[in-house]
Design a protein around this motif. Sequence first.
Motif, PDB file in Angstrom:
ATOM      1  N   GLY A   1       0.866  -1.177   0.000  1.00  0.00           N
ATOM      2  CA  GLY A   1       0.000   0.000   0.000  1.00  0.00           C
ATOM      3  C   GLY A   1       0.902   1.226   0.000  1.00  0.00           C
ATOM      4  O   GLY A   1       2.066   1.169  -0.397  1.00  0.00           O
ATOM      5  N   GLY A   2       0.373   2.362   0.435  1.00  0.00           N
ATOM      6  CA  GLY A   2       1.244   3.525   0.597  1.00  0.00           C
ATOM      7  C   GLY A   2       1.142   4.580  -0.479  1.00  0.00           C
ATOM      8  O   GLY A   2       1.875   5.571  -0.436  1.00  0.00           O
ATOM      9  N   THR A   3       0.223   4.414  -1.445  1.00  0.00           N
ATOM     10  CA  THR A   3       0.151   5.387  -2.538  1.00  0.00           C
ATOM     11  C   THR A   3      -1.019   6.360  -2.388  1.00  0.00           C
ATOM     12  O   THR A   3      -1.305   7.122  -3.308  1.00  0.00           O
ATOM     13  CB  THR A   3       0.030   4.670  -3.895  1.00  0.00           C
ATOM     14  OG1 THR A   3      -1.128   3.823  -3.889  1.00  0.00           O
ATOM     15  CG2 THR A   3       1.271   3.859  -4.190  1.00  0.00           C
ATOM     16  N   ARG A   4      -1.699   6.315  -1.248  1.00  0.00           N
ATOM     17  CA  ARG A   4      -2.777   7.278  -1.032  1.00  0.00           C
ATOM     18  C   ARG A   4      -2.848   7.667   0.441  1.00  0.00           C
ATOM     19  O   ARG A   4      -2.338   6.979   1.318  1.00  0.00           O
ATOM     20  CB  ARG A   4      -4.120   6.729  -1.522  1.00  0.00           C
ATOM     21  CG  ARG A   4      -4.652   5.580  -0.707  1.00  0.00           C
ATOM     22  CD  ARG A   4      -5.876   4.923  -1.338  1.00  0.00           C
ATOM     23  NE  ARG A   4      -6.961   5.852  -1.631  1.00  0.00           N
ATOM     24  CZ  ARG A   4      -8.203   5.464  -1.925  1.00  0.00           C
ATOM     25  NH1 ARG A   4      -8.505   4.179  -1.980  1.00  0.00           N
ATOM     26  NH2 ARG A   4      -9.144   6.341  -2.174  1.00  0.00           N
ATOM     27  N   TYR A   5      -3.486   8.801   0.674  1.00  0.00           N
ATOM     28  CA  TYR A   5      -3.782   9.337   1.999  1.00  0.00           C
ATOM     29  C   TYR A   5      -2.528   9.395   2.872  1.00  0.00           C
ATOM     30  O   TYR A   5      -1.492   9.898   2.442  1.00  0.00           O
ATOM     31  CB  TYR A   5      -4.910   8.534   2.627  1.00  0.00           C
ATOM     32  CG  TYR A   5      -5.668   9.281   3.721  1.00  0.00           C
ATOM     33  CD1 TYR A   5      -5.602  10.669   3.823  1.00  0.00           C
ATOM     34  CD2 TYR A   5      -6.447   8.601   4.644  1.00  0.00           C
ATOM     35  CE1 TYR A   5      -6.298  11.339   4.819  1.00  0.00           C
ATOM     36  CE2 TYR A   5      -7.154   9.274   5.642  1.00  0.00           C
ATOM     37  CZ  TYR A   5      -7.059  10.637   5.720  1.00  0.00           C
ATOM     38  OH  TYR A   5      -7.743  11.293   6.706  1.00  0.00           O
ATOM     39  N   PHE A   6      -2.549   8.851   4.090  1.00  0.00           N
ATOM     40  CA  PHE A   6      -1.394   9.036   4.968  1.00  0.00           C
ATOM     41  C   PHE A   6      -0.239   8.106   4.627  1.00  0.00           C
ATOM     42  O   PHE A   6       0.825   8.189   5.234  1.00  0.00           O
ATOM     43  CB  PHE A   6      -1.781   8.927   6.454  1.00  0.00           C
ATOM     44  CG  PHE A   6      -2.359   7.608   6.893  1.00  0.00           C
ATOM     45  CD1 PHE A   6      -1.557   6.613   7.401  1.00  0.00           C
ATOM     46  CD2 PHE A   6      -3.725   7.390   6.825  1.00  0.00           C
ATOM     47  CE1 PHE A   6      -2.087   5.415   7.841  1.00  0.00           C
ATOM     48  CE2 PHE A   6      -4.271   6.195   7.272  1.00  0.00           C
ATOM     49  CZ  PHE A   6      -3.446   5.206   7.773  1.00  0.00           C
ATOM     50  N   GLY A   7      -0.426   7.243   3.625  1.00  0.00           N
ATOM     51  CA  GLY A   7       0.711   6.486   3.115  1.00  0.00           C
ATOM     52  C   GLY A   7       1.741   7.377   2.443  1.00  0.00           C
ATOM     53  O   GLY A   7       2.943   7.066   2.452  1.00  0.00           O
ATOM     54  N   ILE A   8       1.292   8.497   1.883  1.00  0.00           N
ATOM     55  CA  ILE A   8       2.216   9.386   1.164  1.00  0.00           C
ATOM     56  C   ILE A   8       3.196  10.081   2.117  1.00  0.00           C
ATOM     57  O   ILE A   8       4.417  10.013   1.901  1.00  0.00           O
ATOM     58  CB  ILE A   8       1.427  10.379   0.293  1.00  0.00           C
ATOM     59  CG1 ILE A   8       0.655   9.606  -0.779  1.00  0.00           C
ATOM     60  CG2 ILE A   8       2.359  11.413  -0.346  1.00  0.00           C
ATOM     61  CD1 ILE A   8      -0.310  10.432  -1.588  1.00  0.00           C
ATOM     62  N   PRO A   9       2.745  10.739   3.199  1.00  0.00           N
ATOM     63  CA  PRO A   9       3.733  11.292   4.144  1.00  0.00           C
ATOM     64  C   PRO A   9       4.568  10.213   4.817  1.00  0.00           C
ATOM     65  O   PRO A   9       5.718  10.469   5.200  1.00  0.00           O
ATOM     66  CB  PRO A   9       2.877  12.059   5.163  1.00  0.00           C
ATOM     67  CG  PRO A   9       1.492  11.545   5.009  1.00  0.00           C
ATOM     68  CD  PRO A   9       1.365  11.137   3.583  1.00  0.00           C
ATOM     69  N   MET A  10       4.031   8.998   4.950  1.00  0.00           N
ATOM     70  CA  MET A  10       4.822   7.903   5.514  1.00  0.00           C
ATOM     71  C   MET A  10       6.006   7.580   4.609  1.00  0.00           C
ATOM     72  O   MET A  10       7.161   7.506   5.068  1.00  0.00           O
ATOM     73  CB  MET A  10       3.956   6.664   5.699  1.00  0.00           C
ATOM     74  CG  MET A  10       4.714   5.453   6.235  1.00  0.00           C
ATOM     75  SD  MET A  10       3.769   3.915   6.093  1.00  0.00           S
ATOM     76  CE  MET A  10       3.886   3.633   4.321  1.00  0.00           C
ATOM     77  N   VAL A  11       5.738   7.384   3.321  1.00  0.00           N
ATOM     78  CA  VAL A  11       6.811   7.054   2.387  1.00  0.00           C
ATOM     79  C   VAL A  11       7.808   8.207   2.296  1.00  0.00           C
ATOM     80  O   VAL A  11       9.032   7.987   2.286  1.00  0.00           O
ATOM     81  CB  VAL A  11       6.240   6.707   1.003  1.00  0.00           C
ATOM     82  CG1 VAL A  11       7.364   6.573  -0.029  1.00  0.00           C
ATOM     83  CG2 VAL A  11       5.435   5.413   1.071  1.00  0.00           C
ATOM     84  N   ASN A  12       7.338   9.437   2.247  1.00  0.00           N
ATOM     85  CA  ASN A  12       8.248  10.575   2.187  1.00  0.00           C
ATOM     86  C   ASN A  12       9.146  10.642   3.415  1.00  0.00           C
ATOM     87  O   ASN A  12      10.335  10.977   3.310  1.00  0.00           O
ATOM     88  CB  ASN A  12       7.465  11.878   2.034  1.00  0.00           C
ATOM     89  CG  ASN A  12       6.922  12.075   0.621  1.00  0.00           C
ATOM     90  OD1 ASN A  12       7.480  11.539  -0.343  1.00  0.00           O
ATOM     91  ND2 ASN A  12       5.852  12.829   0.494  1.00  0.00           N
ATOM     92  N   ALA A  13       8.621  10.308   4.576  1.00  0.00           N
ATOM     93  CA  ALA A  13       9.439  10.302   5.796  1.00  0.00           C
ATOM     94  C   ALA A  13      10.487   9.196   5.735  1.00  0.00           C
ATOM     95  O   ALA A  13      11.631   9.378   6.183  1.00  0.00           O
ATOM     96  CB  ALA A  13       8.553  10.136   7.019  1.00  0.00           C
ATOM     97  N   LEU A  14      10.128   8.039   5.185  1.00  0.00           N
ATOM     98  CA  LEU A  14      11.103   6.949   5.015  1.00  0.00           C
ATOM     99  C   LEU A  14      12.217   7.366   4.064  1.00  0.00           C
ATOM    100  O   LEU A  14      13.397   7.099   4.310  1.00  0.00           O
ATOM    101  CB  LEU A  14      10.405   5.699   4.486  1.00  0.00           C
ATOM    102  CG  LEU A  14       9.424   4.996   5.425  1.00  0.00           C
ATOM    103  CD1 LEU A  14       8.655   3.910   4.680  1.00  0.00           C
ATOM    104  CD2 LEU A  14      10.142   4.388   6.630  1.00  0.00           C
ATOM    105  N   LEU A  15      11.852   8.016   2.969  1.00  0.00           N
ATOM    106  CA  LEU A  15      12.847   8.466   1.997  1.00  0.00           C
ATOM    107  C   LEU A  15      13.766   9.524   2.596  1.00  0.00           C
ATOM    108  O   LEU A  15      14.975   9.543   2.323  1.00  0.00           O
ATOM    109  CB  LEU A  15      12.149   9.013   0.751  1.00  0.00           C
ATOM    110  CG  LEU A  15      11.370   7.994  -0.088  1.00  0.00           C
ATOM    111  CD1 LEU A  15      10.553   8.694  -1.166  1.00  0.00           C
ATOM    112  CD2 LEU A  15      12.316   6.969  -0.720  1.00  0.00           C
TER     113      LEU A  15
END
Length: 286
Positions: free
Chosen positions: A7-21
Amino acid sequence: MKILVVGGTRYFGIPMVNALLAKGHDVTIATRGNAKVDFDGEVSYVIFDRTDSASVKRALDNKKYDVIIDKIAYSSNDVKALLENVSCERYIQMSTCSVYHEDHANISEDEFVASEYPLEWMGRITDYAKTKRNAERAVLEYMDSSVCTFVRYPVVLGENDYTGRLRFYIEHINNEKPMFVDDLNEAMSFIYEKEAGEFLAYLADHPLSGAVNGCSNGTINISDIISYTEEKLGKKAILDENGDAAPFNGLKDTLSFSTEKAREAGYTFLDLESWIYKLIDFEIVG
């Protein structure tokens, strides 16, 4: 670290992935292939249907990751299809506060213990709480509890919320449509979408075992949401038992959650009042 995000391509998945990056992690996102996002850095993609074991096997072929963050584990069968075909050192599941059996103030993580729950292998049925309890429990068939984290959130709100739950109240007041609200004077917790994503990412670098609650500090009464909106719009809510049922109906008591475990791990959530009224303002304008 090498991290697989399911998952991770919508809603709060987006700030999650950006924080990981931002932390320099090597992120692979597993999706059905329906969405691509302009993240703040490069990610890899794998395409599979996470409900289909054969599809997962073809895509991952028993690869191993340092961390798996599973945002869309809705049932025990979902977990089975994933974890029988991939392995990891640590597993983080996006669970829910709906796993708790009774609503009250300051619910702690030990009020639902996944290891004590009788496992049923099942798909995604309409009983959301039951399927999510089984999703937590199923993980323990594949991994030791010491390397698993079950993140439990209440309702997530934010500018990108596609459910329209907060917007329901604003639109009904603005359009002078009757609504049925049965819990006007009850209070509940929420979590803001950005911190919902960022706390998941934080856990990749700050391992916790077992369940952990996450929510903003404080609660808000449903009547406060309505009265604030009335003042901003200059209109009165039409409350009618024959009106459209409000999305947060059903509260019988204050519904809030202890975040002491998260604080002990070094994470401090936002105060609810620091963002909830700004979000209502955003929805009114939007």
